[in-house]
Write an enzyme that holds these catalytic residues in place. Structure first.
Site, PDB file in Angstrom:
ATOM      1  N   HIS A 306       1.549  -7.272  -1.348  1.00  0.00           N
ATOM      2  CA  HIS A 306       0.123  -7.094  -1.092  1.00  0.00           C
ATOM      3  C   HIS A 306      -0.290  -7.997   0.046  1.00  0.00           C
ATOM      4  CE1 HIS A 306      -4.183  -6.795  -1.716  1.00  0.00           C
ATOM      5  NE2 HIS A 306      -3.897  -5.665  -2.331  1.00  0.00           N
ATOM      6  N   ASP A 363      -0.608  -0.528  -7.945  1.00  0.00           N
ATOM      7  CA  ASP A 363      -0.048   0.823  -7.949  1.00  0.00           C
ATOM      8  C   ASP A 363       1.272   0.919  -8.715  1.00  0.00           C
ATOM      9  OD1 ASP A 363      -2.053   2.048  -6.501  1.00  0.00           O
ATOM     10  OD2 ASP A 363      -1.216   1.389  -4.596  1.00  0.00           O
TER      11      ASP A 363
END
Ligand code: CMC
Length: 427
Positions: A306, A363
């Site tokens: 991320h 996700d």
């Protein structure tokens, strides 16, 4: 501590104010940098650039903190409902009972999607990816509500309620079209999540009984996705809106940005990757090795890493637990859940991932829950968009309310210098 920063360049020293946020984040305000020095900054991917001051979402990537308007994501996911969170994001406070009822009512009063929208949808080929239909139909809403072009003439609140009401309907229509089934009308007796499930999985003319476990899981997932400060799609919504493009056009652009596999599209990629690993014998170590050689193999572990979280993604923690809960409550035994856990463990014990601070993101496990809820893989990113909608709206409204100037980055030109034009015959 000094409240200015000094920059020395070309033998001169300049001072720039330091701006501090309510959570002690600090920034050097360089709004006058070019005027004063003739220089601009270069920051590809905006890794160090604060594009705005925002009062909506706080995120601390080092400590794994995410808060909407001051409320922790853990609290909201456990105790709130999605519409209440949408209200919080858009209007700044949790609604009281009356405000909640009025908000829900105004959304329900806009739930009917115009017939012409169905005609547009039917023009798309049968196997069109639903994200294409979603962004196109949201854009098309401006055509049906032309007062949206002119902010002064139009009522923004009406457009806000309409978008919240109609995005799930458009999503469900897209699913029904792919299945070759008739659409199911919105049911104003149902809450937001149950209504969506009924439009997705119900049959026209028949009553559909929504499983409360499924509705609750959807509620949690939507809350977890509802905002994430200045990510790619939100920055897109703000940038497009900064030209005074209307709300529908701006959100449509955000949907397109979300679709990319490095952003919201990763949830579809994760399940496809887990399926590939399963079909290949479940050898997670092989895929970890491929990801470690990403430069040669071009393969990344989707659902890992991320831009901002360099410790853990708090949403992933909640989702991982929810995945276990939901699958066991629904009695679903999905072998890819075990592969996901094995992959996570292998990656988290590997120096490549540890040294680069790559952890599972939102996700990684969300697709496993969507799948258990019966959502087809190509609709995963659509679900992300439905969840993110209130965040996009809140950010768009904030950007307009604070009268931010049109977004227009600079560049450092590295192309040819002036050259003489040659006629076609001489080239
Ligand atoms: N698998 C393997 N290596 C990776 C991965 C990954 N998923 N992510 C980053 N790296 C490596 C990358 O190769 C680079 O290595 P090196 O330093 O040797 O060049 C290093 O880690 C830093 O990566 P980066 O691409 O510079 O980091 P970024 O901050 O620009 O990218 C990211 C963040 C999310 C785009 C990236 O981690 C990624 O592509 N992840 C997979 C896609 C994904 O899951 N996206 C969903 C993000 S969360 C949902 C959302 O909000 O959109």
């Amino acid at each position: 501590m000094s409240n200015t920063a000094e920059l020395s360049v070309d033998g001169k020293t300049y001072q720039f104010p330091i701006v501090e946020g309510s959570e002690q984040e600090k920034a050097i305000d360089i709004s006058n940098l070019r005027d004063q020095t003739g220089y601009v900054t270069l920051d590809k991917g905006y890794k160090n650039t604060g594009a705005t001051q925002s009062a909506i979402t706080f995120l601390d990537g080092e400590q794994g903190i995410l808060r909407y308007r001051g409320y922790s994501i853990e609290d909201l996911a456990a105790k709130a409902n999605f519409l209440g969170v949408a209200y919080l994001l858009i209007y700044g406070e949790l609604p009281n009972q009356q405000q909640y009822q009025e908000f829900e009512k105004s959304i329900q009063s806009h739930s009917q999607v115009k017939e012409g929208m169905q005609t547009i949808l039917n023009g798309f080929p049968q196997d069109t990816h639903p994200m294409i239909e979603l962004s196109s139909l949201v854009n098309a809403l401006s055509a049906f509500y032309p007062d949206s072009y002119n902010e002064k003439a139009g009522d923004t609140e009406e457009h806000v309620a309409r978008l919240l009401a109609q995005l799930p309907t458009i999503a469900a229509w897209s699913y029904k079209k792919a299945k070759g089934q008739a659409t199911v009308q919105p049911n104003n007796n149902l809450d937001y999540c149950s209504n969506f499930l009924s439009m997705m999985f119900g049959q026209a003319g028949e009553e559909y009984k929504v499983d409360p476990v499924v509705a609750e899981a959807l509620n949690t997932l939507l809350i977890l996705h509802a905002d994430h400060e200045q990510n790619c799609s939100t920055s897109t919504v703000r940038l497009v809106g900064s030209s005074q493009a209307n709300l529908y056009a701006s959100i449509s652009a955000g949907i397109n940005a979300l679709w990319g596999p490095l952003h919201g599209g990763a949830n579809q990629e994760v399940i496809e990757m887990l399926e590939d690993i399963k079909a290949d014998g479940g050898d997670v170590a092989k895929y970890v090795d491929m990801a470690k050689n990403a430069k040669q193999t071009g393969f990344r572990l989707f659902g890992f890493g991320h831009r901002v979280y360099k410790n853990f993604d708090p949403r992933a923690k909640i989702i991982k637990k929810a995945a276990d809960d939901v699958l066991s409550k629904l009695g679903v035994n999905d072998p890819v859940l075990e592969i996901a856990k094995g992959l996570e463990e292998a990656a988290l014990n590997d120096d490549y991932f540890v040294s680069r601070k790559l952890y599972p993101n939102v996700d990684f496990y969300s697709g496993i829950i969507y799948r258990a809820l019966g959502i087809p893989t190509n609709m995963f990113t659509v679900l992300f968009a439905i969840g993110r909608l209130p965040g996009w709206i809140a950010q768009w409204k904030e950007m307009r309310a604070t009268k931010e100037p049109i977004g227009r980055p600079r560049q450092i030109y590295v192309g040819s210098t002036l050259r003489d034009f040659k006629a076609l015959a001489d080239r």
